[in-house]
Scaffold this motif. Structure first.
Motif, short mmCIF file in Angstrom:
data_model
loop_
_atom_site.label_atom_id
_atom_site.label_comp_id
_atom_site.label_asym_id
_atom_site.label_seq_id
_atom_site.Cartn_x
_atom_site.Cartn_y
_atom_site.Cartn_z
N GLY A 129 0.82 -1.21 0.00
CA GLY A 129 0.00 0.00 0.00
C GLY A 129 0.85 1.26 0.00
O GLY A 129 0.58 2.21 -0.73
N VAL A 130 1.90 1.26 0.81
CA VAL A 130 2.82 2.41 0.83
C VAL A 130 3.50 2.55 -0.52
O VAL A 130 3.64 3.66 -1.05
N LEU A 131 3.94 1.44 -1.10
CA LEU A 131 4.59 1.47 -2.41
C LEU A 131 3.66 2.02 -3.49
O LEU A 131 4.09 2.80 -4.35
N ILE A 132 2.40 1.66 -3.43
CA ILE A 132 1.43 2.19 -4.40
C ILE A 132 1.29 3.69 -4.25
O ILE A 132 1.26 4.43 -5.24
N ILE A 133 1.23 4.18 -3.03
CA ILE A 133 1.10 5.62 -2.81
C ILE A 133 2.33 6.35 -3.32
O ILE A 133 2.22 7.37 -4.01
N VAL A 134 3.51 5.83 -3.02
CA VAL A 134 4.75 6.49 -3.44
C VAL A 134 4.86 6.51 -4.96
O VAL A 134 5.18 7.54 -5.55
N THR A 135 4.60 5.39 -5.61
CA THR A 135 4.73 5.36 -7.07
C THR A 135 3.64 6.16 -7.75
O THR A 135 3.87 6.72 -8.81
#
Length: 138
Positions: A40-46
């Protein structure tokens, strides 16, 4: 995804965690919860670093065929797994779900289903010794 991951980690802590050499029932859910939250964090960052779409954020209509085939494959797996065993259940799941992709023909879906069935049954039945009969009659 982050919220669900955190909830799974909290729920996993209700069980004994154990260690890597002697895993408890809570360790696997905690690992999955952490991975889900990190995704979820990776999706937000990308999503924040990607350039905006040139054509806008217009979304087309939902792919009902894909949704129906994926859900149909899961239902077929549950029914065939109970009454037919791992081989027909896996084959039906992959074949039906593959037909949800408009680029698949029935031949490519058939080949994919055969390959996944052979590899999946080898891994789960022989490699992991899963207590799920390959074929069940009745």
């Amino acid at each position: 995804m982050i919220g669900l991951g955190i909830a799974v980690v909290i729920g996993g802590n209700l069980y004994q965690v154990g260690s890597l050499s002697r895993m408890g029932p809570g360790l696997f859910p905690i690992i999955l919860g952490v991975l889900l939250a990190l995704m979820g964090v990776l999706i937000i960052v990308t999503a924040k670093t990607l350039p905006p779409d040139e054509e806008g954020d217009e979304m087309g209509p939902p792919e009902w065929r894909g949704w129906a085939c994926i859900l149909g494959g899961l239902v077929a797996f549950m029914i065939l797994g109970r009454y037919g065993g791992l081989v027909p259940a896996t084959f039906a799941l992959v074949f039906i779900a593959a037909m949800g992709d408009r680029e698949h023909t029935w031949r490519t879906a058939l080949l994919l289903a055969l390959g996944v069935t052979v590899v999946g049954c080898a891994i789960f039945s022989w490699g992991l010794q899963l207590q799920f009969p390959l074929l069940r009659w009745g």
